[in-house]
Design a protein around this motif. Structure first.
Motif, PDB file in Angstrom:
ATOM      1  N   LEU A 131       0.831  -1.204   0.000  1.00 35.39           N
ATOM      2  CA  LEU A 131       0.000   0.000   0.000  1.00 35.39           C
ATOM      3  C   LEU A 131       0.865   1.253   0.000  1.00 35.39           C
ATOM      4  CD1 LEU A 131      -2.811  -1.104   2.474  1.00 35.39           C
ATOM      5  CD2 LEU A 131      -2.888  -0.981  -0.025  1.00 35.39           C
ATOM      6  N   THR A 132       1.911   1.252   0.836  1.00 31.40           N
ATOM      7  CA  THR A 132       2.812   2.395   0.884  1.00 31.40           C
ATOM      8  C   THR A 132       3.425   2.637  -0.481  1.00 31.40           C
ATOM      9  OG1 THR A 132       3.504   1.362   2.932  1.00 31.40           O
ATOM     10  CG2 THR A 132       4.588   3.401   2.360  1.00 31.40           C
ATOM     11  N   LEU A 135       0.943   4.076  -2.944  1.00 29.63           N
ATOM     12  CA  LEU A 135       0.531   5.428  -2.608  1.00 29.63           C
ATOM     13  C   LEU A 135       1.657   6.431  -2.827  1.00 29.63           C
ATOM     14  CD1 LEU A 135      -1.652   4.906   0.574  1.00 29.63           C
ATOM     15  CD2 LEU A 135      -2.372   5.680  -1.693  1.00 29.63           C
TER      16      LEU A 135
END
Lengths: 277, 303
Positions: A131-132, A135
């Protein structure tokens, strides 16, 4: 008994704190990378780190490379060292044994709960870092799949499909679990020897640090292939094209030998041990 | 229920338990007395298969221990040297985990079993507070509840009333009394004389690893052949009984005599007022002091 051990693991705040700390490290690194956009020079810094700037989807692999050498083995050693010694010093070991839980079953349950912890920790790191990565770095939108970074593959332009990437990640997870089981076996054995969980964790870490030092020492080249940490980073080979199996196989083999010998020792020791605490 | 033969445990050069021949019969209320460090706890641990004997045999519920300990343990409830619980979990969760860990006991009835055990020891109202915040007495009760989960035939309790207040001690004694009447054999160890005196029918005394005495409490408390007499005019009693008065303490006299009834008649016939008269019996304390040598936590200078 296995259910009981898992319940104990996942009802304990400690488990989540450790997992959160493990996730926090790649997150911190990602924030620095994303704000400064200064990649580590190829060949230096963690594997995959320079590649993630162009493709966030590779960040889970980079995160693995960050937590594996120190952070993950430390947490596994702490938990495994606490497994038997912690129960002994809390006074719960004797109550489990007279319940009765056979000593062998207790040891197996402990080991399985350690595997569960490693899986839980790795999956947490993979999910948060994926996710990091997406994003902060975005995904390269080439529909052909994910380009493997040249500093790892030493071949530029090789791409693998998302399914291929998932498979390779799965192989990575399996390999890391086996590597960490080696650590767990050392700490678990020491945990049956002493009643101090700190002592057991310390002992296991001492073995690992010694092994890490000897791996880099040319004078110790003769024993290098047998050191427990020698092939820890071999999972990187899953990201070569084609996958380079040689080190992966050797690494897994060494860990399985360590696992068998140390678990045997732990079992023999625990079965004949006076529980006088 | 429990028979040991030549049971010995050495730790290096120290002998913790030395040739113990223990015999606990079915239905007994057996009290193992002994000063701290006399080997009671090590003995209890050997009975439960936690510590392995250096020499000797153990038979519990008719089966050899530790060889067939797994068959024996489900019928035993035990408290060994203080309760043990996971401090971050509530008492109820602790019991549930311990119940789930052991074989037997249907999963369906688990909640009910845990509630019953908690109620028996007076913890029915406990909430979700973690055990960390329990008082010592509450932990002790929780440990006892753990021992009662499987309705054991044999209870082995090491210092069961540790940390309880007088009312708590009384409650636990009543509970053990009730269980014993339902057929549970109770084996408890303690360094507190009063506790054993109030509850047990049979007593063993440990001293420096040896079982120096093992007998029914009633025969230990045999008459000593003396009678204590209380009288407002003790000098008249002394004059009347002449050389038979062994001891005088204010208005209470100890007289060598077998029959308090006959002595009473004799005194009354002579016109002496008698306010109290009773057969003197050996107290358990006297028995224990006679059987043991020195407190083992005393460290004397050598030579």
């Amino acid at each position: 008994m296995i259910g009981v051990e898992l319940a104990k693991l996942f009802r304990r705040p400690r488990t989540y704190v450790i997992a959160a700390l493990l996730c926090a490290l790649p997150l911190t690194v990602a924030i620095f990378l994303a704000t400064t956009r200064i990649p580590p020079p190829p060949g230096q810094g963690g594997a995959f780190l320079s590649a993630v700037l162009s493709n966030g989807a590779l960040y889970p692999a980079a995160a693995m490379a960050l937590v594996l050498p120190v952070f993950l083995p430390v947490s596994v050693a702490v938990l495994a060292g606490d497994a038997v010694a912690g129960e002994a010093s809390a006074g719960t070991l004797r109550y489990l044994l007279i319940r009765p839980v056979s000593r062998s079953r207790l040891l197996v349950a402990k080991l399985i709960s350690l595997v569960a912890f490693v899986l839980f920790a790795i999956v947490s790191v993979l999910v948060t870092s994926y996710l990091t990565g997406i994003l902060l770095f975005g995904v390269s939108t080439s529909s052909a799949g994910v380009a493997l970074p040249p500093d790892v593959t030493s071949l530029s332009g090789v791409t693998i499909s998302p399914a291929g990437l998932a498979l390779r990640l799965l192989g990575t997870v399996a390999y890391i679990v086996i590597s960490m089981l080696g650590v767990a076996a050392i700490a678990l054995f020491l945990s049956t020897v002493t009643d101090s969980s700190l002592g057991a964790a310390m002992g296991a870490l001492a073995v690992l640090v010694t092994s890490q030092v000897l791996v880099t020492l040319d004078a110790a080249a003769a024993i290098r292939p047998y050191l427990p940490t020698r092939y820890w980073l071999a999972w990187v080979d899953f990201f070569r094209d084609p996958v380079l199996w040689r080190d992966i196989e050797r690494g897994a083999g060494i860990q399985l030998v360590y696992l068998a010998v140390l678990l045997g020792a732990a079992w023999a020791n625990f079965l004949t041990k006076d529980v006088a605490n | 229920m429990i028979i040991t033969h030549d049971l010995t445990k050495r730790y290096g050069r120290t002998v913790a338990v030395d040739s113990v021949e223990l015999e606990v019969r079915e239905g007994d209320r057996y009290g193992l007395l002994g000063p701290n460090g006399s080997g009671k706890t090590t003995l209890v641990r050997m009975l439960l298969g936690l510590v392995f004997a250096t020499r000797g045999e153990i038979e519990v519920l008719g089966r050899p221990v530790p060889k067939r300990i797994q068959e024996v343990l489900p019928s035993i409830g035990a408290l060994v040297e203080g309760p043990g619980a996971y401090p971050h979990l509530s008492g109820r969760v602790n019991l549930t985990l311990f119940d789930a860990a052991g074989a037997g006991g249907r999963r369906k009835d688990r909640r009910q079993r845990v509630s019953d055990a908690l109620e028996r020891v007076g913890l029915a109202g406990i909430d979700r507070r973690p055990v960390r915040n329990y008082s010592l007495g509450m932990r002790q009760r929780l440990g006892l509840a753990g021992a009662l989960l499987r309705q054991p035939q044999l209870l082995i309790l090491d210092e069961p009333t540790n940390g309880l207040d007088p009312r708590g001690i009384r409650e636990i004694r009543d509970l053990l009394d009730e269980l014993n009447r339902e057929g549970t054999t109770v084996f408890l160890s303690s360094h507190l004389l009063a506790e054993i005196d109030a509850f047990c029918t049979r007593v063993g005394v440990m001293d420096r690893g040896r079982l120096v005495l093992q007998e029914d409490l009633s025969s230990l408390r045999a008459p000593t052949g003396r009678v204590t007499v209380g009288s407002p005019t003790p000098e008249r009693v002394v004059a009347l009984l002449d050389g038979r008065v062994e001891h005088r303490d204010g208005e209470v006299l100890t007289v060598r005599h077998d029959d308090p009834g006959a002595l009473n008649a004799e005194l009354v016939a002579a016109g002496v007022t008698v306010t109290a008269i009773a057969t003197e019996r050996r107290t358990l304390e006297q028995v224990v002091l006679d059987a043991t040598t020195t407190s083992s936590d005393r460290v004397e200078a050598a030579g």
